[in-house]
Motif scaffolding. Structure first.
Motif, PDB file in Angstrom:
ATOM      1  N   GLU A 127       4.234   4.434  24.580  1.00  0.00           N
ATOM      2  CA  GLU A 127       4.252   5.813  24.100  1.00  0.00           C
ATOM      3  C   GLU A 127       5.643   6.150  23.571  1.00  0.00           C
ATOM      4  OE1 GLU A 127       2.008   8.390  23.959  1.00  0.00           O
ATOM      5  OE2 GLU A 127       0.415   6.958  24.436  1.00  0.00           O
TER       6      GLU A 127
ATOM      7  N   LEU B 110       7.219   9.822  18.008  1.00  0.00           N
ATOM      8  CA  LEU B 110       6.039   9.558  17.193  1.00  0.00           C
ATOM      9  C   LEU B 110       4.888  10.475  17.573  1.00  0.00           C
ATOM     10  CD1 LEU B 110       4.997   7.744  14.952  1.00  0.00           C
ATOM     11  CD2 LEU B 110       4.207   6.169  16.698  1.00  0.00           C
ATOM     12  N   VAL B 111       4.755  10.756  18.852  1.00  0.00           N
ATOM     13  CA  VAL B 111       3.710  11.682  19.302  1.00  0.00           C
ATOM     14  C   VAL B 111       3.960  13.078  18.733  1.00  0.00           C
ATOM     15  CG1 VAL B 111       2.754  12.833  21.337  1.00  0.00           C
ATOM     16  CG2 VAL B 111       3.171  10.369  21.377  1.00  0.00           C
ATOM     17  N   ARG B 112       5.215  13.533  18.769  1.00  0.00           N
ATOM     18  CA  ARG B 112       5.539  14.851  18.204  1.00  0.00           C
ATOM     19  C   ARG B 112       5.277  14.886  16.706  1.00  0.00           C
ATOM     20  NH1 ARG B 112      10.074  14.281  21.543  1.00  0.00           N
ATOM     21  NH2 ARG B 112      11.339  13.721  19.730  1.00  0.00           N
ATOM     22  N   TRP B 113       5.654  13.805  16.007  1.00  0.00           N
ATOM     23  CA  TRP B 113       5.457  13.748  14.558  1.00  0.00           C
ATOM     24  C   TRP B 113       3.972  13.778  14.217  1.00  0.00           C
ATOM     25  CZ3 TRP B 113       3.206  10.273  11.132  1.00  0.00           C
ATOM     26  CH2 TRP B 113       3.523  10.467   9.788  1.00  0.00           C
ATOM     27  N   THR B 114       3.165  13.016  14.965  1.00  0.00           N
ATOM     28  CA  THR B 114       1.726  12.994  14.724  1.00  0.00           C
ATOM     29  C   THR B 114       1.116  14.362  14.992  1.00  0.00           C
ATOM     30  OG1 THR B 114       1.713  10.692  15.416  1.00  0.00           O
ATOM     31  CG2 THR B 114      -0.407  11.791  15.316  1.00  0.00           C
ATOM     32  N   TYR B 115       1.551  15.022  16.054  1.00  0.00           N
ATOM     33  CA  TYR B 115       1.050  16.359  16.368  1.00  0.00           C
ATOM     34  C   TYR B 115       1.384  17.332  15.244  1.00  0.00           C
ATOM     35  CZ  TYR B 115       0.800  20.957  18.528  1.00  0.00           C
ATOM     36  OH  TYR B 115       0.519  22.266  18.780  1.00  0.00           O
TER      37      TYR B 115
ATOM     38  N   ARG C 208       1.935  16.662  12.108  1.00  0.00           N
ATOM     39  CA  ARG C 208       1.270  16.319  10.860  1.00  0.00           C
ATOM     40  C   ARG C 208      -0.230  16.563  10.891  1.00  0.00           C
ATOM     41  NH1 ARG C 208       3.383  15.489   6.095  1.00  0.00           N
ATOM     42  NH2 ARG C 208       1.937  13.844   5.676  1.00  0.00           N
ATOM     43  N   SER C 209      -0.873  16.432  12.059  1.00  0.00           N
ATOM     44  CA  SER C 209      -2.331  16.489  12.079  1.00  0.00           C
ATOM     45  C   SER C 209      -2.874  17.737  12.774  1.00  0.00           C
ATOM     46  CB  SER C 209      -2.897  15.242  12.744  1.00  0.00           C
ATOM     47  OG  SER C 209      -2.440  15.164  14.071  1.00  0.00           O
ATOM     48  N   THR C 210      -2.441  17.992  13.966  1.00  0.00           N
ATOM     49  CA  THR C 210      -3.024  19.075  14.758  1.00  0.00           C
ATOM     50  C   THR C 210      -2.425  20.430  14.423  1.00  0.00           C
ATOM     51  OG1 THR C 210      -3.269  17.454  16.509  1.00  0.00           O
ATOM     52  CG2 THR C 210      -3.606  19.742  17.098  1.00  0.00           C
TER      53      THR C 210
END
Length: 129
Positions: A61, A65-70, A72-74
């Motif tokens: 994890e 990257l988790v913050r960036w994905t959140y 960009r998508s959610t």
């Protein structure tokens, strides 16, 4: 070479690579850069230790990257708003091609049917329409 012999032209600006303000940093700026470099090195070391662990099971994890994905998508609402211009663009690029190809196929079929009714279309060896 203690002093630079470069003198800018009277009508030209000094190139940013030769600007001494970019290199003469204050002590606070140097400390901040060193802290960022230390944080980056620590995170890289942690990641490489996890990545190269032979007993590792599952995914690694990465919080960044988790913050960036959140983001960009959610969580797209702060970055995108529905406006009349966006709605028109969605309609034009979403339904426009469908309407265009419907009209092209319908008009071609009507033209062919009219030629068949008038007996002007040569349909020799025509298996399909």
């Amino acid at each position: 070479m203690a002093s630079s012999k470069y003198k800018p032209a009277s009508l030209a600006t000094l190139p940013p690579t030769l600007d001494p303000a970019a290199y003469d940093l204050t002590l606070e700026t140097r400390k901040a850069q060193a802290e960022r470099l230390a944080i980056r090195a620590r995170l890289k070391r942690e990641y490489l230790l996890q990545y190269n662990d032979p007993r590792r099971r599952g995914l690694i994890e990465d919080p960044a990257l988790v913050r960036w994905t959140y983001a960009r998508s959610t969580n797209i609402y702060p970055n995108f708003r529905h406006t009349p211009k966006n709605s028109l663009a969605a309609f034009v690029f979403g339904f426009g091609p469908l309407i265009f190809w419907y009209y092209v196929m319908k008009s071609e079929r009507e033209r062919k049917e009219r030629l068949i009714r008038e007996g002007k279309l040569d349909r020799t060896f025509s298996i399909s329409y």
